[in-house]
Design an enzyme around this catalytic site. Sequence first.
Site, PDB file in Angstrom:
ATOM      1  N   ASP A 126      21.564  -8.387 -33.377  1.00 50.73           N
ATOM      2  CA  ASP A 126      20.309  -8.255 -32.628  1.00 50.73           C
ATOM      3  C   ASP A 126      20.515  -7.585 -31.274  1.00 50.73           C
ATOM      4  O   ASP A 126      19.884  -6.575 -30.952  1.00 50.73           O
ATOM      5  CB  ASP A 126      19.667  -9.635 -32.425  1.00 50.73           C
ATOM      6  CG  ASP A 126      19.245 -10.282 -33.735  1.00 50.73           C
ATOM      7  OD1 ASP A 126      18.818  -9.553 -34.635  1.00 50.73           O
ATOM      8  OD2 ASP A 126      19.357 -11.513 -33.846  1.00 50.73           O
TER       9      ASP A 126
ATOM     10  N   ASP B 276      15.001 -20.577 -30.798  1.00 57.79           N
ATOM     11  CA  ASP B 276      15.720 -20.157 -29.599  1.00 57.79           C
ATOM     12  C   ASP B 276      14.844 -19.425 -28.590  1.00 57.79           C
ATOM     13  O   ASP B 276      15.076 -19.503 -27.385  1.00 57.79           O
ATOM     14  CB  ASP B 276      16.907 -19.273 -29.980  1.00 57.79           C
ATOM     15  CG  ASP B 276      18.108 -20.086 -30.433  1.00 57.79           C
ATOM     16  OD1 ASP B 276      18.120 -21.296 -30.188  1.00 57.79           O
ATOM     17  OD2 ASP B 276      19.034 -19.505 -31.023  1.00 57.79           O
TER      18      ASP B 276
ATOM     19  N   ARG C 254      21.646 -23.130 -25.276  1.00 57.07           N
ATOM     20  CA  ARG C 254      20.728 -22.143 -24.703  1.00 57.07           C
ATOM     21  C   ARG C 254      20.368 -22.419 -23.242  1.00 57.07           C
ATOM     22  O   ARG C 254      20.315 -21.472 -22.437  1.00 57.07           O
ATOM     23  CB  ARG C 254      19.447 -22.063 -25.544  1.00 57.07           C
ATOM     24  CG  ARG C 254      19.648 -21.627 -26.991  1.00 57.07           C
ATOM     25  CD  ARG C 254      20.628 -20.493 -27.124  1.00 57.07           C
ATOM     26  NE  ARG C 254      20.694 -19.953 -28.476  1.00 57.07           N
ATOM     27  CZ  ARG C 254      21.755 -19.328 -28.959  1.00 57.07           C
ATOM     28  NH1 ARG C 254      22.850 -19.183 -28.215  1.00 57.07           N
ATOM     29  NH2 ARG C 254      21.744 -18.857 -30.192  1.00 57.07           N
TER      30      ARG C 254
ATOM     31  N   SER D  72      23.299 -14.906 -40.624  1.00 52.54           N
ATOM     32  CA  SER D  72      22.991 -15.102 -39.215  1.00 52.54           C
ATOM     33  C   SER D  72      23.812 -16.289 -38.736  1.00 52.54           C
ATOM     34  O   SER D  72      23.633 -17.410 -39.209  1.00 52.54           O
ATOM     35  CB  SER D  72      21.496 -15.379 -39.038  1.00 52.54           C
ATOM     36  OG  SER D  72      21.200 -15.648 -37.685  1.00 52.54           O
TER      37      SER D  72
END
Length: 406
Positions: A17, A125, A96, A177
């Site tokens: 990404d 996320d 995160r 992923s």
Amino acid sequence: MKKQYKKVVLAYSGGLDTSIIIPWLKEHYGCEVIAVAGNVGQGDELDGLEAKVMATGASKLYVEDLRRTFVEDYIWPTLKAGAKYETYLLGTSFARPPLAKRLVEIALAEGAGAICHGCTGKGNDQVRFELTIKAFAPELDVIAPWREWDIKSREEEIEYAEAHNIPLKISRETNYSKDKNLWHLSHEGLDLESPANEAPLLKPGFLELGVAPEQAPDTPTYVTIHFEKGVPTAVDGVEMDSVALVEKLNELGGKNGVGILDIVENRLVGMKSRGVYETPGGTILYTAHDLLESITLDKETSHFKAIAAQKYADLVYNGQWFTPLREALDAFVDSTQATVTGDVKVKLYKGNVTPASITSPYTLYDEQTASFGEDDDYNQADAAGFINLFGLSIRERAKLSKNWNK
């Protein structure tokens, strides 16, 4: 017309990404891109990032070592709370907030007008990043390409990368992923998207932190963990810093097939999602901490703490780390951990973590009272009166209901 920015700070991992986002930002926003990679224990995934990020058009790369704060300020509080989200040990969830917090600090220092992330519009996320940004810099804009661009799949992302000569470490066949940090490794996508498919745990290269249980040794491994007020501080009598301790338990758990979780979870955005998680050290620590609390917390505190743990897990999973409620729950949890000190010995064997020994100077377990034999603290005859009072409402209802016209 899109709002234009002079500088944008990008949360950069070097994965699929974020690798294509740099040229995409420059094409669509005409901005300088400053990449920020947070080291939360990805290991060799950080290798070669600077050359790659510059080759794809960024002006600068920050590589921030967040491992210690990740463990001590995010993992330990969650462990002490006993928080699990649908049996998931929150590996991506609490990684995160420290990264997003650092993104904000760098964006403000660099005079950037926006922060960009590569989170999908279907995932959790995006919420975790953006709620943290709102908590520290509500004036900063957020750019989320997955909510803007025409790319619809990871296959199309690979095609974009190939067209722009962006090197990738994955292929169409290995395009899971994945998210890796010191605490865990997650796997999603490809054949895992259907719960009808068994996870390919025995497929070479699928598991990275350990082995499948059937590949683990035929002899068990024993490990002893020392806790001080709920925080693990030593393994097998050797005091360790927080990062080294997690790494050591990852090694021991991984080789014994511990901590592999295959679940369908309920995402924050409403859909169900299937994922395979590797959390070897974390699984050992959660088990050991629960065992120590079993002898150091009284019944009422233990039962109420379990209720609070569920709320704590929801807050962490939903990206609400920087909220007054999480801070208030931490105060409650810390008060419960005052006596959670001691040693827990567990046996690791083919994916299992089982208790071998629990000791604490603050134990509430009294062998004499718990014994089936006679003791000085418990008169078994007292139970008759207790049961009569405890069951009074049941007895009265049974007696009176005989006369009801049903």
